[in-house]
Enzyme design. Structure first.
Site, PDB file in Angstrom:
ATOM      1  N   ALA A 148      38.369  -2.559  30.680  1.00  0.00           N
ATOM      2  CA  ALA A 148      39.033  -2.082  31.896  1.00  0.00           C
ATOM      3  C   ALA A 148      39.035  -3.174  32.960  1.00  0.00           C
ATOM      4  CB  ALA A 148      38.341  -0.835  32.428  1.00  0.00           C
ATOM      5  N   TYR A 149      37.885  -3.805  33.165  1.00  0.00           N
ATOM      6  CA  TYR A 149      37.776  -4.836  34.198  1.00  0.00           C
ATOM      7  C   TYR A 149      38.635  -6.049  33.843  1.00  0.00           C
ATOM      8  CZ  TYR A 149      35.570  -7.672  37.821  1.00  0.00           C
ATOM      9  OH  TYR A 149      35.339  -8.441  38.930  1.00  0.00           O
ATOM     10  N   CYS A 150      38.579  -6.475  32.586  1.00  0.00           N
ATOM     11  CA  CYS A 150      39.381  -7.631  32.175  1.00  0.00           C
ATOM     12  C   CYS A 150      40.867  -7.345  32.338  1.00  0.00           C
ATOM     13  CB  CYS A 150      39.077  -7.999  30.722  1.00  0.00           C
ATOM     14  SG  CYS A 150      37.457  -8.755  30.475  1.00  0.00           S
ATOM     15  N   SER A 159      42.290  -5.263  34.378  1.00  0.00           N
ATOM     16  CA  SER A 159      42.658  -5.192  35.796  1.00  0.00           C
ATOM     17  C   SER A 159      42.703  -6.575  36.430  1.00  0.00           C
ATOM     18  CB  SER A 159      41.673  -4.293  36.548  1.00  0.00           C
ATOM     19  OG  SER A 159      40.389  -4.883  36.646  1.00  0.00           O
ATOM     20  N   LYS A 160      41.766  -7.434  36.086  1.00  0.00           N
ATOM     21  CA  LYS A 160      41.734  -8.759  36.712  1.00  0.00           C
ATOM     22  C   LYS A 160      42.805  -9.692  36.138  1.00  0.00           C
ATOM     23  CE  LYS A 160      38.600  -8.126  39.813  1.00  0.00           C
ATOM     24  NZ  LYS A 160      38.964  -8.176  41.241  1.00  0.00           N
TER      25      LYS A 160
END
Length: 308
Positions: free
Chosen positions: A162-164, A166-167
């Protein structure tokens, strides 16, 4: 000549000590320290975030001309009200730092879908909403937008999908936006950080399995970096209105080789995930929420909204 009568080109050339700077996600951690160090260089700062008491305390450390505004970066109405209020208070907005973000960890299929989606909503769509709310003022001032991304935008990492996502999304968004607004005099930058000593990273490290997984990353990506020097680099990049800002110097060297990283991570990461699979399964219930104090603040704000 009065401040309001200055032309847009002269305002664009203003040094940091003559600017009005907005920082989102500024109640704590990276955002709060950025706001303080920007204020130390003479800028008037407006802090935007979810936690009014912490925002008030952080703004007080930024000098008498600092202000704070409670707003959810995923709510265009709230953020537009904040943008209008900041513009009315100071007469202009020169720089906006889109810093707000949250994270979850763990395998995709173990994650809570709502929590996973909220990471994308806050980190990616919140950045889009920030741009929508503040670009009119930045076009008027021929200003600068710094989008905070991450090493996660350069290289994928298992258990951080999720974080990857989004970034990587905000990096691409910022690059596309740069071309859209350049003819209007607005500059757009992307800020990259590796693991830095913030509430988010400390929250992630409370998970023994995720912390162990991180120690298996190759040097220098397997260590946590102090927040002070990272913020100093970001602030220096803001003063230069840089297209790319690296909170740790070695991150710049990752750009030419980033195409090599997905197959490398797939080979090495798959072995580590397989090794940790039983422990991940046994502790899956502990990873259903965003990590750290910032994640808790986002959840609390949404709960208040549901109750209201």
């Amino acid at each position: 000549m009065s401040e309001r009568s200055e032309g847009p080109l002269s305002r664009a050339a203003a040094p940091l000590n003559a600017q009005v700077v907005v920082v989102t996600g500024a109640a704590r951690g990276l955002g709060a320290l950025m706001a303080r160090k920007i204020a130390d260089r003479g800028a008037r700062v407006a802090l935007v975030g979810l936690e009014p008491e912490l925002l008030k305390e952080a703004a007080a450390q930024c000098g008498p001309e600092a202000s704070w505004w409670q707003a959810d970066v995923t709510d265009l109405t709230e953020l537009s009200v904040a943008a209008q209020g900041i513009k009315e208070k100071y007469g202009r907005i020169d720089t906006v730092v889109a810093n707000a973000g949250i994270a979850i960890g763990g395998p995709l299929l173990d994650s809570d879908p709502a929590a996973f989606n909220r990471v994308i909503e806050v980190n990616l769509l919140g950045s889009v909403t920030t741009a929508r709310a503040f670009l009119p003022a930045l076009i008027e001032s021929r200003g600068y937008l710094l989008q905070i991304a991450s090493l996660a935008a350069i290289t994928p990492a298992p258990l951080m999908s999720a974080y990857c996502a989004s970034k990587a999304g905000v990096e691409s968004f910022a690059h596309a936006l740069r071309a859209e607004v350049a003819h209007q005099g607005v500059k757009v930058g992307v800020g990259y950080l590796s693991w830095t000593d913030t509430d988010m990273v400390r929250g992630a490290d409370q998970d023994d399995v995720l912390r162990e997984m991180r120690t298996k990353l190759p040097w220098p990506a397997n260590r946590t970096y102090p927040i002070g020097p990272a913020v100093d680099r970001l602030v220096a990049g803001i003063a230069r209105r840089s297209a790319h800002v690296y909170a740790q110097a070695w991150l710049r060297g990752m750009q030419p080789v980033r195409w090599l990283l997905p197959p490398l991570i797939a080979a090495v990461g798959s072995r580590e995930v397989a090794r940790l699979a039983p422990r991940l399964a046994a502790t899956a219930a502990t990873r259903l929420r965003a990590v750290g104090a910032g994640g808790a603040a986002d959840e609390a704000a949404r709960d208040r909204g549901r109750v209201g």
